[in-house]
Design a protein around this motif. Structure first.
Motif, short mmCIF file in Angstrom:
data_model
loop_
_atom_site.label_atom_id
_atom_site.label_comp_id
_atom_site.label_asym_id
_atom_site.label_seq_id
_atom_site.Cartn_x
_atom_site.Cartn_y
_atom_site.Cartn_z
N PRO A 13 0.82 -1.22 0.00
CA PRO A 13 0.00 0.00 0.00
C PRO A 13 0.85 1.27 0.00
N LEU A 14 1.99 1.24 0.71
CA LEU A 14 2.85 2.43 0.76
C LEU A 14 3.38 2.78 -0.63
N ILE A 15 3.83 1.77 -1.37
CA ILE A 15 4.31 2.00 -2.73
C ILE A 15 3.18 2.50 -3.62
N ALA A 16 1.98 1.94 -3.44
CA ALA A 16 0.83 2.37 -4.24
C ALA A 16 0.52 3.84 -3.99
N VAL A 17 0.62 4.29 -2.74
CA VAL A 17 0.36 5.69 -2.41
C VAL A 17 1.41 6.59 -3.06
N GLY A 291 -5.03 -0.69 9.65
CA GLY A 291 -4.76 -0.27 8.28
C GLY A 291 -5.92 0.52 7.71
N ILE A 292 -7.14 0.12 8.04
CA ILE A 292 -8.33 0.82 7.55
C ILE A 292 -8.40 2.23 8.12
N ILE A 293 -8.04 2.39 9.39
CA ILE A 293 -8.05 3.73 9.99
C ILE A 293 -7.07 4.65 9.25
N PHE A 294 -5.84 4.17 9.03
CA PHE A 294 -4.85 4.99 8.32
C PHE A 294 -5.28 5.24 6.87
N SER A 295 -5.84 4.23 6.24
CA SER A 295 -6.30 4.36 4.86
C SER A 295 -7.43 5.38 4.77
N ALA A 296 -8.36 5.33 5.73
CA ALA A 296 -9.47 6.30 5.74
C ALA A 296 -8.95 7.72 5.94
N VAL A 297 -7.94 7.86 6.80
CA VAL A 297 -7.35 9.19 7.00
C VAL A 297 -6.73 9.70 5.70
N LEU A 298 -6.06 8.82 4.96
CA LEU A 298 -5.45 9.22 3.69
C LEU A 298 -6.52 9.67 2.70
N PHE A 299 -7.52 8.82 2.47
CA PHE A 299 -8.56 9.15 1.49
C PHE A 299 -9.37 10.37 1.92
N ALA A 325 -7.57 6.89 -7.84
CA ALA A 325 -7.76 5.77 -8.77
C ALA A 325 -6.46 5.01 -8.99
N VAL A 326 -5.35 5.73 -9.12
CA VAL A 326 -4.05 5.06 -9.32
C VAL A 326 -3.66 4.26 -8.09
N ILE A 327 -3.92 4.82 -6.91
CA ILE A 327 -3.62 4.08 -5.67
C ILE A 327 -4.39 2.77 -5.64
N ILE A 328 -5.68 2.85 -5.95
CA ILE A 328 -6.51 1.64 -5.96
C ILE A 328 -5.99 0.64 -6.99
N LEU A 329 -5.62 1.14 -8.16
CA LEU A 329 -5.13 0.27 -9.23
C LEU A 329 -3.91 -0.51 -8.77
N GLY A 335 0.58 -8.11 -7.70
CA GLY A 335 1.60 -8.87 -8.42
C GLY A 335 2.61 -7.97 -9.11
N ALA A 336 2.13 -6.85 -9.68
CA ALA A 336 3.03 -5.93 -10.37
C ALA A 336 4.00 -5.29 -9.39
N ILE A 337 3.51 -4.91 -8.23
CA ILE A 337 4.37 -4.28 -7.23
C ILE A 337 5.40 -5.29 -6.70
N LYS A 338 4.95 -6.52 -6.47
CA LYS A 338 5.90 -7.55 -6.00
C LYS A 338 6.98 -7.80 -7.05
N TRP A 339 6.58 -7.78 -8.32
CA TRP A 339 7.56 -7.98 -9.39
C TRP A 339 8.59 -6.85 -9.38
N MET A 340 8.11 -5.60 -9.21
CA MET A 340 9.03 -4.46 -9.16
C MET A 340 9.96 -4.57 -7.96
N MET A 341 9.41 -4.98 -6.81
CA MET A 341 10.24 -5.12 -5.61
C MET A 341 11.29 -6.20 -5.80
N ASN A 342 10.92 -7.30 -6.44
CA ASN A 342 11.89 -8.38 -6.69
C ASN A 342 12.99 -7.93 -7.65
N ARG A 343 12.62 -7.17 -8.67
CA ARG A 343 13.61 -6.67 -9.63
C ARG A 343 14.60 -5.73 -8.95
N ILE A 344 14.09 -4.90 -8.03
CA ILE A 344 14.96 -3.95 -7.34
C ILE A 344 15.89 -4.66 -6.36
#
Length: 352
Positions: A13-17, A291-299, A325-329, A335-344
């Motif tokens: 979620p942090l990377i998505a934000v 996590g929901i509390i922090f997420s609600a604060v962000l949104f 919308a991008v955060i949700i995506l 899987g895409a984020i895990k792939w990026m993390m593995n590549r890094i």
């Protein structure tokens, strides 16, 4: 059982934000706006004064409730898209009780709030029953019931409970969740006791699911209904019960808004949107109460602060919609984020 990959659970979620905010900055640049000024105005709009902080908390409160409602269903193997409708029914039920009775505040306010919760729970019974007995997918039934709730409540307001204009009468002050000392602490903002109730519901969410046998059964049925049935659990009962609890929390969201902010209910041409945002809040918060509390604060902060971003920097509020919308995506595309993390993290030259 606790997850053994907590860093990864939090990192996604942090990377998505971060990606969402970066995309928002790029969109601002392409639109000819200064992203530093834009995000600065957004930050100031949220934390610029105690009034703004109070209003931001007010914006966050229903998102905590709806995020918890969606997450409870997720955690028990169900996908409750009907939080919108349950929110509407909860609001309406709470307002009816707030208008129809005139009781001491220590009786009236809890009575109206619990009535709203019960309204949301009862509205969730039908999709739960259809799922349990006839295997009708809850996504279909809950989406349909959203519009039934909206149109049905509009009809009741117009024909049975119409007060001034296109809304109900005001609730009695004894049913209100407004608390003057709290509001005055934040310079007269509309913050109210609902935030305390939202945090209490988050604790109960955790306690029920992870500290009771009842919660263990609900999670087991969600993970594997066949194995749960062989273990002697009543699968049908637990499915209906899970939907009812999810609806109860969604009804609490509606009751909190009606009793704590507006004091009446108006006819609406569209759904309020809190339920659908609650899905995003639950996803970003990994379906965990904290996590929901922090997420609600962000949104909530993004939504509230975007108004000041438009006023001070002239940047359209739709930019924040793109960010969300991008955060949700990217939260959905784990899987895409895990792939990026593995590549890094993979050493250079290492073969895959």
């Amino acid at each position: 059982m606790a997850s053994n990959n907590k860093p990864g659970l939090l990192l996604t979620p942090l990377i998505a934000v971060v990606i969402g905010l970066a995309v928002g900055a790029v969109v601002m640049l392409f639109g000819g706006y200064n992203p530093v000024s834009g995000y600065g105005a957004l930050f100031k709009g949220v934390f610029g004064s105690s009034y703004d902080i109070g209003e931001m908390v007010r914006q966050v409160t229903p998102l905590i409730f709806t995020g918890l409602a969606v997450a409870f269903a997720f955690r028990t193997g169900l996908f409750n898209i009907g939080v919108e409708g349950q929110f509407i029914v909860g609001s309406f039920t709470a307002v009816v009780v707030g208008v129809a009775f005139d009781l001491p505040w220590y009786v009236h306010a809890p009575f109206a709030f619990v009535a709203g919760c019960a309204g949301g729970a009862l509205w969730a019974v039908l999709p739960g029953f259809l799922k349990a007995k006839f295997h009708v997918h809850e996504v279909i039934t809950t989406i349909m019931l959203n519009y039934v709730a909206l149109i049905g409540v509009n009809y009741l307001i117009r024909t049975k409970f119409k007060g001034a204009a296109e809304r109900t009468d005001m609730i009695h002050p004894s049913a209100s969740l407004q608390f003057k000392p709290l509001s005055e602490l934040f310079d007269g903002s509309r913050i109210n006791l609902a935030i305390v109730l939202a945090l209490l519901f988050a604790f109960l969410f955790y306690f029920i699911l992870w500290r009771t046998v009842w919660g263990y059964e609900l999670r087991s049925v969600g993970l594997n209904p066949i194995a749960s049935r062989y273990a002697g659990m009543n699968v049908s009962k637990n499915i209906v019960l899970s939907m009812m609890i999810s609806g109860f929390i969604a009804g609490a969201a509606g009751a909190a808004e009606a009793l704590g902010v507006y004091g009446y209910m108006t006819m609406g041409a569209t759904l309020p949107g809190y339920g659908f945002t609650g899905i995003a809040v639950a996803l970003l918060g990994a379906n965990l109460p904290l996590g929901i509390i922090f997420s609600a604060v962000l949104f909530g902060s993004l939504q509230y602060g975007s108004n000041n971003m438009q006023l001070q920097a002239g940047i359209p509020t739709e930019i924040i919609t793109i960010v969300i919308a991008v955060i949700i995506l990217f939260v959905a595309a784990k899987g895409a984020i895990k792939w990026m993390m593995n590549r890094i993290s993979k050493p250079k030259g290492e073969a895959r």
